[in-house]
Design an enzyme around this catalytic site. Sequence first.
Site, PDB file in Angstrom:
ATOM      1  N   ASP A 190     -12.982   7.106   6.945  1.00 14.29           N
ATOM      2  CA  ASP A 190     -11.638   6.531   7.011  1.00 14.29           C
ATOM      3  C   ASP A 190     -10.970   6.714   5.648  1.00 14.29           C
ATOM      4  OD1 ASP A 190      -9.372   4.985   7.155  1.00 14.29           O
ATOM      5  OD2 ASP A 190     -10.348   3.221   8.028  1.00 14.29           O
ATOM      6  N   LYS A 233       0.248   3.972   4.813  1.00  7.43           N
ATOM      7  CA  LYS A 233       0.044   3.605   3.413  1.00  7.43           C
ATOM      8  C   LYS A 233       0.776   4.625   2.533  1.00  7.43           C
ATOM      9  CE  LYS A 233      -3.508   0.516   4.596  1.00  7.43           C
ATOM     10  NZ  LYS A 233      -4.693   0.449   5.424  1.00  7.43           N
ATOM     11  N   HIS A 255      -6.903   4.704   2.364  1.00  6.41           N
ATOM     12  CA  HIS A 255      -6.336   4.477   1.029  1.00  6.41           C
ATOM     13  C   HIS A 255      -6.439   5.710   0.135  1.00  6.41           C
ATOM     14  CE1 HIS A 255      -5.716   0.205   1.704  1.00  6.41           C
ATOM     15  NE2 HIS A 255      -6.862   0.245   2.361  1.00  6.41           N
ATOM     16  N   SER A 305     -10.865  -1.003   0.861  1.00  4.55           N
ATOM     17  CA  SER A 305      -9.515  -1.551   0.766  1.00  4.55           C
ATOM     18  C   SER A 305      -9.405  -2.801  -0.084  1.00  4.55           C
ATOM     19  CB  SER A 305      -8.942  -1.793   2.161  1.00  4.55           C
ATOM     20  OG  SER A 305      -9.857  -2.439   2.989  1.00  4.55           O
ATOM     21  N   HIS A 309     -13.638  -1.652   6.908  1.00  2.00           N
ATOM     22  CA  HIS A 309     -12.426  -2.347   7.372  1.00  2.00           C
ATOM     23  C   HIS A 309     -12.628  -2.916   8.781  1.00  2.00           C
ATOM     24  CE1 HIS A 309      -8.142  -2.379   8.821  1.00  2.00           C
ATOM     25  NE2 HIS A 309      -7.929  -2.747   7.569  1.00  2.00           N
ATOM     26  N   ASN A 353       0.824  -1.205   0.000  1.00  2.00           N
ATOM     27  CA  ASN A 353       0.000   0.000   0.000  1.00  2.00           C
ATOM     28  C   ASN A 353       0.862   1.260   0.000  1.00  2.00           C
ATOM     29  OD1 ASN A 353      -2.385  -1.563   0.222  1.00  2.00           O
ATOM     30  ND2 ASN A 353      -2.102  -1.699   2.436  1.00  2.00           N
ATOM     31  N   GLU A 370     -15.682   4.426   4.453  1.00  2.00           N
ATOM     32  CA  GLU A 370     -14.321   4.643   3.974  1.00  2.00           C
ATOM     33  C   GLU A 370     -14.361   5.443   2.692  1.00  2.00           C
ATOM     34  OE1 GLU A 370     -12.223   0.911   3.516  1.00  2.00           O
ATOM     35  OE2 GLU A 370     -13.069   0.186   5.403  1.00  2.00           O
TER      36      GLU A 370
HETATM   37  C1  LIG Z   1      -4.955  -0.292   6.658  1.00  2.00           C
HETATM   38  C2  LIG Z   1      -6.264   0.222   7.128  1.00  2.00           C
HETATM   39  C3  LIG Z   1      -6.444   0.592   8.455  1.00  2.00           C
HETATM   40  C4  LIG Z   1      -5.410   0.322   9.511  1.00  2.00           C
HETATM   41  O1  LIG Z   1      -4.332   1.186   9.408  1.00  2.00           O
HETATM   42  P1  LIG Z   1      -2.912   0.728   9.991  1.00  2.00           P
HETATM   43  O2  LIG Z   1      -2.163   1.986  10.101  1.00  2.00           O
HETATM   44  O3  LIG Z   1      -2.334  -0.219   9.000  1.00  2.00           O
HETATM   45  O4  LIG Z   1      -3.186   0.077  11.308  1.00  2.00           O
HETATM   46  C5  LIG Z   1      -7.647   1.168   8.804  1.00  2.00           C
HETATM   47  N1  LIG Z   1      -8.629   1.351   7.907  1.00  2.00           N
HETATM   48  C6  LIG Z   1      -8.490   0.977   6.622  1.00  2.00           C
HETATM   49  C7  LIG Z   1      -9.608   1.195   5.671  1.00  2.00           C
HETATM   50  C8  LIG Z   1      -7.315   0.395   6.198  1.00  2.00           C
HETATM   51  O5  LIG Z   1      -7.186   0.006   4.942  1.00  2.00           O
END
Ligand SMILES: *Cc1c(COP(=O)(O)O)cnc(C)c1O
Length: 390
Positions: free
Chosen positions: A207, A242, A210, A182, A130, A44, A178
Amino acid sequence: MRTPEDELADLEAKHLRRRLRRIDSPQQPVVSIEDRDYLNFSSNDYLGLATDTRLKSALIEGVERFGAGAGASRLVCGTLGPNAELEEELAAFKRTEAGLTFSSGYATAMGTLAALAGKEDVIILDKWCHASLIDGARLSGATLRIFPHNDLDKLESHLAWAQARVKPSTGRVLVVTESIFSMDGDRAPLVEIVTLKERYGAWLMLDEAHAFGVLGDSGRGLAEACGIEDGRVDLQMGTLSKAAGLSGGYLCASRAVIDLLINRARSFIYSTAPPPAIVFAAKAAVRLIASEAGRELRDRLWRNVGNFAEGLSMEADSAIVPVILGENEAALAAAETLKEAGFLIPAIRYPTVPRGKARLRVTISSAHREAQVDALLAAMRDAGIGCPAS
Ligand SMILES: *Cc1c(COP(=O)(O)O)cnc(C)c1O
């Protein structure tokens, strides 16, 4: 008592057993496994910042200036300068009053949802949210309502139900979704969701894991790309692990929400602050993402995404391009065939995606060269995977 061996055998029988793969090189477009090089389409690290020399230098400088470890939780031993600065910069970048960083995105979701919702509240989530958001919502003890992925009608009926149930003076209704999902790489209809949550007096937690660094002219995410900023997304979450190439999570919101999280978010309170050098480097990552250099990386990323999607006769809304194959065995076999051809692409299975929707999850980075993307398309064509257009 059931044994762990039995459980593992059960997973094996269902083609669901996962194993860790050791890599002996940095995470970059070419990685080395057991002395063989592979083209990596699994990370990512969308902007190639995980191995960027500017971030590596910032990390080294951070160690020299602030040492290796953070010492304790920030409420116990204090906030180091770079942490305060990172939060100010994140808040300014995301155009919110304040920001708070956590040691991961997972910890951000868990801490925030459990702190802001409780038994008397309702959390309404997209079905494809997620695991960190689902776990945080469950931990909160709030009543949960799930709407089918991106289904605005069902979201509205949950909002109407929650409005009738939750006391407006003391309760809280939170919608959680989100920006970019993801495992499918598609986007939430943010403008419509914001309109709905405003109509029903709910809050929205978005969130941007990505989308941070990837979407929007300045890389602020989907809220920027849709022109929905200035406080209209109440809780803006994201990760520094990411596109920002490091690790850590953030929540940007009003000053009062952030102050409340400092008092209530258990994953913040009861966990040692991240290493200060990471935080110091994260400041550099945010500046880089916001800069002209960041824009150039995004342009390169979107060029690569466009080339790859065109080669598959698909449209792509993000750097995540799923190739859905159905059964677990099919996805595993495709991943193995491509591995033999020298490509690292993960097979994603239940429970990460629904049963019968096992897939290859291809992720594209600005760090990929055009020839590397073409090589993957050619290998997929040779193997008859995803039927790329010839
Ligand atoms: C990767 C991810 C997380 C977690 O983030 P980390 O920093 O890897 O713990 C949370 N929400 C989504 C949508 C993700 O893809």
